[in-house]
Design an enzyme around this catalytic site. Structure first.
Site, PDB file in Angstrom:
ATOM      1  CB  SER A  45      -0.934   0.000   1.213  1.00 57.97           C
ATOM      2  OG  SER A  45      -1.770  -1.131   1.207  1.00 57.97           O
ATOM      3  CE1 TYR A 108     -16.419  -2.020  -7.468  1.00 60.43           C
ATOM      4  CE2 TYR A 108     -17.208  -4.110  -8.320  1.00 60.43           C
ATOM      5  CZ  TYR A 108     -17.406  -2.764  -8.093  1.00 60.43           C
ATOM      6  OH  TYR A 108     -18.575  -2.166  -8.481  1.00 60.43           O
ATOM      7  CE1 TYR A 134      -1.750  -5.082   4.170  1.00 53.98           C
ATOM      8  CE2 TYR A 134      -1.097  -4.936   1.862  1.00 53.98           C
ATOM      9  CZ  TYR A 134      -1.327  -4.328   3.084  1.00 53.98           C
ATOM     10  OH  TYR A 134      -1.133  -2.978   3.227  1.00 53.98           O
ATOM     11  CE  LYS A 163       1.314  -4.305   6.312  1.00 53.35           C
ATOM     12  NZ  LYS A 163       1.566  -3.386   5.178  1.00 53.35           N
TER      13      LYS A 163
END
Length: 299
Positions: A45, A108, A134, A163
């Site tokens: 990110s 999405y 993640y 994570k």
């Protein structure tokens, strides 16, 4: 690949025209390694992974892998809109020589747990590298259920950790309780620096940190101090919290983080492919002037 300690989530420097600045990216990689980080995470990110096409992503990974030169492992973000795209990116990252891949749920669409499990298992088939799950529900609106973490930890040895970029520390303790009985070595790391001590005291292994681009020495020291049970934890944590407000410079946070990194001399340009809004450079300069301690990377 052992996911443990402090792993910077790499910024992706770009030039004034928006092109990837590979020289600056290599310099940042080399500098962070010299500060004692345990690994590197490009194209997460913090690295603006959504803003780069497949060819750019491949070139970014090749730059980081080459600059790292085997000194620390490289965990590449490979998330995409669909399972097919994610698998293609995982295969591409494998070809670039990364040591592992970091994978979000499909973006999405909200899907049930069995579909999530299928997504991750298809990624496993697309790469022979270790896979780290993640979880970032604030952005994906698709939390990874604790039961899914438990299933994959128990059934898929290629899945080596998770994570968890979650605000609730109980989500981290729940993940630990669900996975460690099945896999004592299953790694859990936090994505929020303000949770590092609490997460590690609960049994987590460390952090993947965007702030480490700005203050690598401080974040490395905090993780090491918590691990060692050092009395310095409180003072180091106070210093981390003093710079945590950098995430409030912009919405989303990455343009502000890049502007602050540039103001501190950590990267060459404040440019982001995300819109940071007007007045960001001035705000970042004021922020940098009030937060001393970072050493420049850019000559």
């Amino acid at each position: 690949m052992q996911l443990s300690g402090l792993w910077p989530a790499l910024l992706t420097p770009v030039t004034a025209t928006g092109a990837v600045d590979h020289d600056n990216l290599a310099a940042l990689t080399t500098d962070l390694i010299s500060r004692g980080v345990d690994g590197l995470v490009p194209l997460g990110s913090t690295g603006e992974f959504t803003e780069f096409g497949p060819a750019e992503r491949a070139a970014i990974l090749e730059t980081v892998v080459t600059a790292a030169d085997g000194r620390v492992p490289v965990l590449a973000g490979v998330s995409g809109l669909s399972t097919r795209e994610t698998c293609e990116l995982a295969a591409q990252a494998t070809g670039a020589g990364v040591d592992g891949v970091l994978v979000l749920p499909p973006l999405y669409w909200k899907v049930p747990e069995d579909r999530l499990a299928g997504h991750f298992r298809q990624v496993l088939a697309a790469t022979d590298r270790p896979v780290v799950l993640y979880d970032f529900p604030a952005l994906t609106a698709q939390p990874l259920p604790t039961s899914l973490l438990q299933r994959l930890a128990a059934e898929e040895p290629q899945v080596v950790g998770a994570k968890l970029t979650v605000r609730d520390i109980t989500a981290i303790t729940a993940a630990l309780a669900a996975t460690r009985p099945h896999r004592p070595g299953f790694a859990v790391v936090t994505g929020f620096e303000d949770l590092i001590p609490a997460a590690m005291w609960a049994g987590a292994d460390g952090a993947i940190s965007g702030l480490a681009n700005l203050q690598p020495d401080l974040l490395v020291a905090l993780v090491a101090a918590v691990r060692a049970g050092s009395p310095d934890v409180a003072a180091l944590y106070e210093r981390v919290m003093a710079i945590f407000d950098v995430y409030g410079l912009s919405e989303p946070a990455i343009p502000g983080l890049k502007a602050a990194a540039a103001a501190l001399g950590r990267i060459a340009s404040p440019r982001s492919r995300l819109d940071g809004g007007s007045g960001l450079a001035e705000a970042a300069t004021r922020w940098a002037e009030s937060h001393h301690g970072a050493e420049a990377v850019v000559a």
